[in-house]
Design an enzyme around this catalytic site. Structure first.
Site, mmCIF file in Angstrom:
data_model
loop_
_atom_site.group_PDB
_atom_site.id
_atom_site.type_symbol
_atom_site.label_atom_id
_atom_site.label_comp_id
_atom_site.label_asym_id
_atom_site.label_seq_id
_atom_site.Cartn_x
_atom_site.Cartn_y
_atom_site.Cartn_z
ATOM 1 N N GLU A 119 31.933 40.699 48.071
ATOM 2 C CA GLU A 119 31.570 40.459 49.470
ATOM 3 C C GLU A 119 30.220 41.056 49.842
ATOM 4 O O GLU A 119 29.481 40.486 50.633
ATOM 5 C CB GLU A 119 32.666 41.020 50.392
ATOM 6 C CG GLU A 119 32.558 40.539 51.806
ATOM 7 C CD GLU A 119 33.867 40.672 52.566
ATOM 8 O OE1 GLU A 119 33.806 41.014 53.746
ATOM 9 O OE2 GLU A 119 34.945 40.431 51.994
ATOM 10 N N TYR A 150 41.689 50.040 51.473
ATOM 11 C CA TYR A 150 41.130 49.045 52.385
ATOM 12 C C TYR A 150 41.499 49.378 53.831
ATOM 13 O O TYR A 150 42.682 49.562 54.148
ATOM 14 C CB TYR A 150 41.667 47.655 52.018
ATOM 15 C CG TYR A 150 40.928 46.532 52.685
ATOM 16 C CD1 TYR A 150 39.545 46.408 52.552
ATOM 17 C CD2 TYR A 150 41.596 45.582 53.446
ATOM 18 C CE1 TYR A 150 38.863 45.372 53.156
ATOM 19 C CE2 TYR A 150 40.925 44.538 54.059
ATOM 20 C CZ TYR A 150 39.558 44.437 53.909
ATOM 21 O OH TYR A 150 38.875 43.403 54.515
ATOM 22 N N ASP A 206 36.817 40.911 49.688
ATOM 23 C CA ASP A 206 37.939 41.657 50.268
ATOM 24 C C ASP A 206 39.110 40.710 50.504
ATOM 25 O O ASP A 206 38.923 39.547 50.884
ATOM 26 C CB ASP A 206 37.529 42.296 51.594
ATOM 27 C CG ASP A 206 36.477 43.383 51.416
ATOM 28 O OD1 ASP A 206 36.327 43.876 50.292
ATOM 29 O OD2 ASP A 206 35.795 43.712 52.405
#
Length: 673
Positions: free
Chosen positions: A7, A305, A102
């Site tokens: 990303e 995350y 992600d």
């Protein structure tokens, strides 16, 4: 060649280093850094590299009918041309492609956007997807050893949000901006999530303004034994009544009851995004900054995350292994204590399978992180430890005391077993120690005090509290709520923390609530959010949800167009009020924010040209007129909001005081030279 797409650049750099087992070769292609090893090339995007927009013929606000935007064609355009070019170049020669963005709705869409660009030049490449919740060597290697398929339903849910927000935002923003006459850089922004959120803030402010304080009195007895008791009646609404009670009280009290008990406080549940942002807000880090820092900690492998709804640790998580990381750190004492227990964590109500709750992923040290990074990392570590710790136990004591037939009460509490609070010392309540007294025992009054107080209006929302309310009402998602609040600040609708709306915001919400109320209520937005979740689950198509949103918006515009004149009048009156600073000291007309022919800003008198009184203002930054007034000049204070990232607002204060201070400094300079 095997192409891996992440990303962002930082993720590409770290993941390539983990997979290579040695330092990969950095090669700059078309102005973009890539990392190569053993026939593998890893490149990072910059988030979304393409965007959605209307065709060029819709760009002219004055010539395009706003309603036409609802059904207008929407096109995809490259927003990061360099990265798109490199993606095409590498994709053309790739035998296989791994999407390693992600793993959430937004990340899946970013990955699919990149994949579509690659497939335009190479339809034969084999494609897979890796999912991970922390950028640590162990998890990255495991993820790449067990690749999955791309989740196109999840990406469609993300794309539907983009489409709906573009259509709603563009159409509503143009209508309101044209009606108010606020065009160019000063346009008025309206949005599907933004407007109901702003309505919450404005409604709260209205309740504060409508609130009428009511005086009341409380009666306290102070004792020589070292404690204070409050009259059992609580609030007295009649001053004469409380004074008559005080007058008859003597100096001896008798203990009527003494109830000792134990109160147990359960440990907190694991951090999801909302609770993490609320906790960060309590230690002085705004939600937007907290998320930015958390993303950096995640990419560097320090925490998991940070975008998750989950409040239940997965059974596969090795808590002992994670806690053991801290045995040789400043948390060593805490880690050692936990490792002697059964390590049974608390559980929240929300359990999902995409990402675990936020937790530490690897060991970081204070000297390797910036101050705010460390504050958040420590917060995550301590919360993680607390979820495995024991109960906190309080010893409580309730005293009932009679003084000349008047009842008084005192409550005490003492922490006897810190439990989880030892690991997580934030917002720690203080002990309230009461002496150990027996029933029938006399206590001695040192003074009786009457406290004069007033009822208080409901408090303004802090950012952390507002995010929680947005979650409860279904406004936005875990990934977007902090961004919505940031937009309200950057667009000059709110200022301060707790959050206070400007007059522009109040007039905007007033107009919408009067003539298109559904825009300011959460129900419609919540319904669309639920539909997007159904897209992700494959239960409904993106096309159907976008069509539904267009139909909803057409209904809204029916109300707007029927009441356009009234909306225009309300908005323009509110915008005018938002420019008024106070009264001109020379002619008593209004002093307002004005613009010169060259575009500069100044405080000018509405009595111009008969009155030429003026005060200078800074050339840049958004001007916010606050409700605080200068005692000397009776002018509203000014705050300057700089749109530069991370730059703090400047409290300019009273513009006349500011100007007089500047004149004084200039005179001093002249005298010294």
């Amino acid at each position: 060649m095997h192409l891996i797409v992440t990303e962002k650049h930082d993720a590409a750099k770290r993941i390539s280093a983990i997979l290579a087992g040695k330092k990969p070769v950095r090669e700059r292609i078309g102005g973009v850094d890539t990392y190569a090893f053993d026939g593998v090339v890893v490149m990072g995007l910059s988030g979304h590299i393409v965007g959605l927009d209307f065709p060029g013929e819709y760009n002219n606000w004055q010539k395009c009918d706003v309603v036409d935007l609802i059904r207008a064609e929407i096109v995809t355009i490259p927003t990061q041309k360099k990265i798109v070019g490199v993606l095409r170049k590498l994709g053309k020669t790739a035998d296989s492609v791994t999407i390693a963005t992600d793993y959430d709705r937004e990340g899946e869409l970013i990955g699919v956007e990149a994949l579509k660009i690659i497939q335009e030049v190479n339809k034969d490449a084999v494609v897979d997807r890796v999912r991970y919740s922390s950028v640590t060597p162990k998890e990255i290697k495991e993820a790449f050893s067990m690749p999955k398929e791309v989740d196109f339903n999840l990406a469609s849910a993300g794309e539907s949000r983009q489409l709906i927000d573009l259509i709603w935002g563009a159409a509503l923003t143009r209508f309101v901006s044209l009606a108010s006459g606020r065009l160019g850089k000063n346009f008025l922004s309206v949005g599907r999530v933004q407007s109901p959120t702003l309505a919450l803030i404005v409604d709260r402010e209205r309740k504060r303004e409508a609130f009428v304080s009511k005086p009341y009195w409380e009666l306290e007895a102070h004792f020589k034994e070292g404690f204070v008791a409050h009259h059992a009646h609580g609030r007295f609404w009649d001053e004469e009544e409380v004074e008559s009670i005080r007058a008859k009280l003597g100096t001896i009290g008798v203990v009527e009851s003494a109830e000792a008990a134990r109160r147990v406080e359960r440990p907190p549940i694991p951090f999801n995004t909302t609770e993490f942002l609320r906790a960060a807000s309590r230690i002085g880090i705004t939600p937007a900054n907290a998320m930015r820092i958390a993303e950096s900690l995640y990419v560097n492998g320090f925490i998991s995350y940070p975008r998750t709804d989950n409040t239940v640790y997965p059974e596969t998580m090795n808590a002992e292994e994670i806690i053991s990381l801290f045995l040789k750190s400043e948390f060593s004492e805490h880690a050692e204590a936990l490792l002697k227990t059964s390590l049974t964590p608390t559980r929240g109500k929300k359990e999902t399978t995409d990402h675990p709750p936020i937790h530490p992923a690897s060991l970081a040290t204070r000297d390797k992180l910036k101050a705010d990074e460390w504050k958040l990392y420590e917060l995550v570590v301590r919360r993680f430890f607390a979820t495995f710790a024991g109960d906190a136990v309080w010893e409580t004591l309730k005293l009932a005391i009679e003084i000349d037939r008047e009842k008084f009460k005192a409550r005490g509490a003492r922490l006897v077993e810190p439990g989880w609070r030892w690991h997580y010392p934030y917002k720690q309540p203080e002990d309230r120690i009461l002496p150990k007294l027996e029933v029938g025992e006399e206590v001695h009054v040192s003074k009786i005090e009457v406290l004069s107080k007033e009822t208080q209006p409901p408090s303004r929302y802090g950012q952390g509290r507002l995010i929680k309310i947005m979650e409860e009402l279904g406004l936005g998602t875990k990934s977007t709520r902090h961004e919505t609040i940031s937009k309200l600040y950057s667009r000059g609708y709110v200022h301060g923390n707790p959050i206070q709306p400007t007059k522009t915001a109040v007039s905007l919400i007033k107009s919408l609530q009067n003539y298109a109320q559904t825009i300011t209520e959460p129900e419609m937005t919540k319904k669309l959010e639920e539909d997007m979740d159904r897209i992700a689950e494959g239960e409904i198509s993106e096309k159907n949800v976008v069509e539904e949103s267009r139909t909803m918006l057409e209904s809204v515009f029916k109300d707007l167009t029927e009441n356009k004149e009234k909306i225009t009048e309300t908005l323009r009156e509110g915008l005018r009020e938002d420019k008024i600073l106070g009264t001109c000291p020379e002619c008593k007309s209004d002093l307002i924010i004005r613009r010169s022919k060259r575009g500069g800003r100044f405080v000018g008198c509405t009595g111009y040209p008969d009155c030429t009184f003026s005060l200078p203002l800074p050339k840049t930054g958004q001007i916010i007129i606050t409700d605080k007034k200068c005692e000397k000049h009776n002018l509203h204070n000014i705050k300057i909001i700089n749109k530069t990232k991370n730059k703090r607002p400047w409290d300019l204060g009273c513009p006349q005081c500011n100007f007089e201070e500047w004149q004084k400094k200039e005179q001093e300079k002249t005298q010294t030279t």
